[in-house]
Scaffold this active site. Sequence first.
Site, PDB file in Angstrom:
ATOM      1  N   ASN A  70      14.852 -32.308  78.611  1.00  0.00           N
ATOM      2  CA  ASN A  70      14.625 -32.237  80.055  1.00  0.00           C
ATOM      3  C   ASN A  70      13.973 -30.920  80.401  1.00  0.00           C
ATOM      4  OD1 ASN A  70      16.236 -30.446  82.147  1.00  0.00           O
ATOM      5  ND2 ASN A  70      17.602 -30.742  80.391  1.00  0.00           N
ATOM      6  N   GLY A  73      13.727 -27.880  85.607  1.00  0.00           N
ATOM      7  CA  GLY A  73      13.270 -26.624  86.211  1.00  0.00           C
ATOM      8  C   GLY A  73      14.060 -26.231  87.445  1.00  0.00           C
ATOM      9  N   CYS A 132      19.012 -20.953  81.489  1.00  0.00           N
ATOM     10  CA  CYS A 132      18.143 -22.131  81.673  1.00  0.00           C
ATOM     11  C   CYS A 132      16.793 -21.900  80.989  1.00  0.00           C
ATOM     12  CB  CYS A 132      17.919 -22.431  83.157  1.00  0.00           C
ATOM     13  SG  CYS A 132      16.810 -23.841  83.367  1.00  0.00           S
ATOM     14  N   ILE A 193      27.423 -24.832  75.179  1.00  0.00           N
ATOM     15  CA  ILE A 193      26.113 -24.204  75.240  1.00  0.00           C
ATOM     16  C   ILE A 193      25.213 -24.878  76.284  1.00  0.00           C
ATOM     17  CG2 ILE A 193      26.089 -23.444  72.831  1.00  0.00           C
ATOM     18  CD1 ILE A 193      24.445 -25.902  72.112  1.00  0.00           C
ATOM     19  N   GLY A 267      28.009 -33.739  79.605  1.00  0.00           N
ATOM     20  CA  GLY A 267      26.680 -33.640  80.203  1.00  0.00           C
ATOM     21  C   GLY A 267      25.888 -34.918  80.033  1.00  0.00           C
TER      22      GLY A 267
END
Length: 305
Positions: A70, A73, A132, A193, A267
């Site tokens: 992914n 952003g 990120c 993580i 997740g």
Amino acid sequence: MGVDISVRIGKLKLKNPVMVASGTFGYAEEFKSFLSLKDLGAIVTKTITLMPRLGNLPPRTCETPCGMLNSIGLQNPGLEAFLREKTGFLKKIKVPVIMSIASEGGPQEFVELARRLDKVDAISALELNISCPNIAGQKSLISQSAGATYKVVSSVRKSTSKTLITKLSPNVTCISEIARAAEDAGSDALALINTLSGMSIDIRSRRPKLAAVTAGLSGPAIRPVAVKMVWECYNKVSIPIIGMGGIMDLESAIEFFLAGATAVSIGTGNFVNPSLSSEVISGLKRYMARNRISNIKDLTGEVLI
Ligand SMILES: Cc1cc2nc3c(=O)[nH]c(=O)nc-3n(C[C@H](O)[C@H](O)[C@H](O)COP(=O)(O)O)c2cc1C
């Protein structure tokens, strides 16, 4: 047999150690028809920045062997809209809300966000997303430097009395060094993580599959990396670790506890099975009763080496 699966993360007391990972559960309302939200140990929000962000151009996700890439952003509505539009619903669930925050500029933005959120009741804790990998123009991540991690975490620590969780990147040489810096700077816990940097190419067009070219890899493909990093940090820090990376079932969640996690976060698994977190919570209770483990603490770090 009664089992105790409650855990402490800083000042937070969670009724169970299963939470949902930032960016994979929206702001919880999106999942309300799939599971009983009030059963979750905690909810971690999609990362919020001070100002709204549109994120990267599409395409920004694709499947990979045993995982996905992914490059969202950090698309988010910004702090003010989040507080106005999302916290009302989150408050009603009566589950601790961990707000993930990130800076688009320097460390000062983290401080500003923490300061403005300190008195917001709907938020129980802050998770610093210093890891990120999907922000255009970013040369390196804060969590790729022990010094920079220490600086940001200690500045934020001075600006909030809320429980502080620092989310680390696996894209480093020695994660325990960074974990130690976060602990020394006053972080109450670690989340690890975040995604691993990756890339996928369409061989017909010879173009990258995602518009941002590189992206973050998640899902079962990264689980062994995540388990190893949790284990490595568990042996070097004394604050609780929230483990995540490819949890797809009860067995993979238990792997993280044995490696040293106090809690786990789900997740990518939410996209495959939106009620997975509920199933892991009930499965954990059954597993403990069957194996005569009365307290979840007796699983943490108990890998036999
Ligand atoms: C689509 C997507 C969006 C994500 N967005 C965020 C985010 O906004 N903030 C963050 O800290 N992590 C984000 N992550 C990373 C996850 O929270 C998690 O750390 C990572 O995916 C590893 O866990 P998993 O393999 O169970 O997905 C995102 C992951 C995915 C797949």
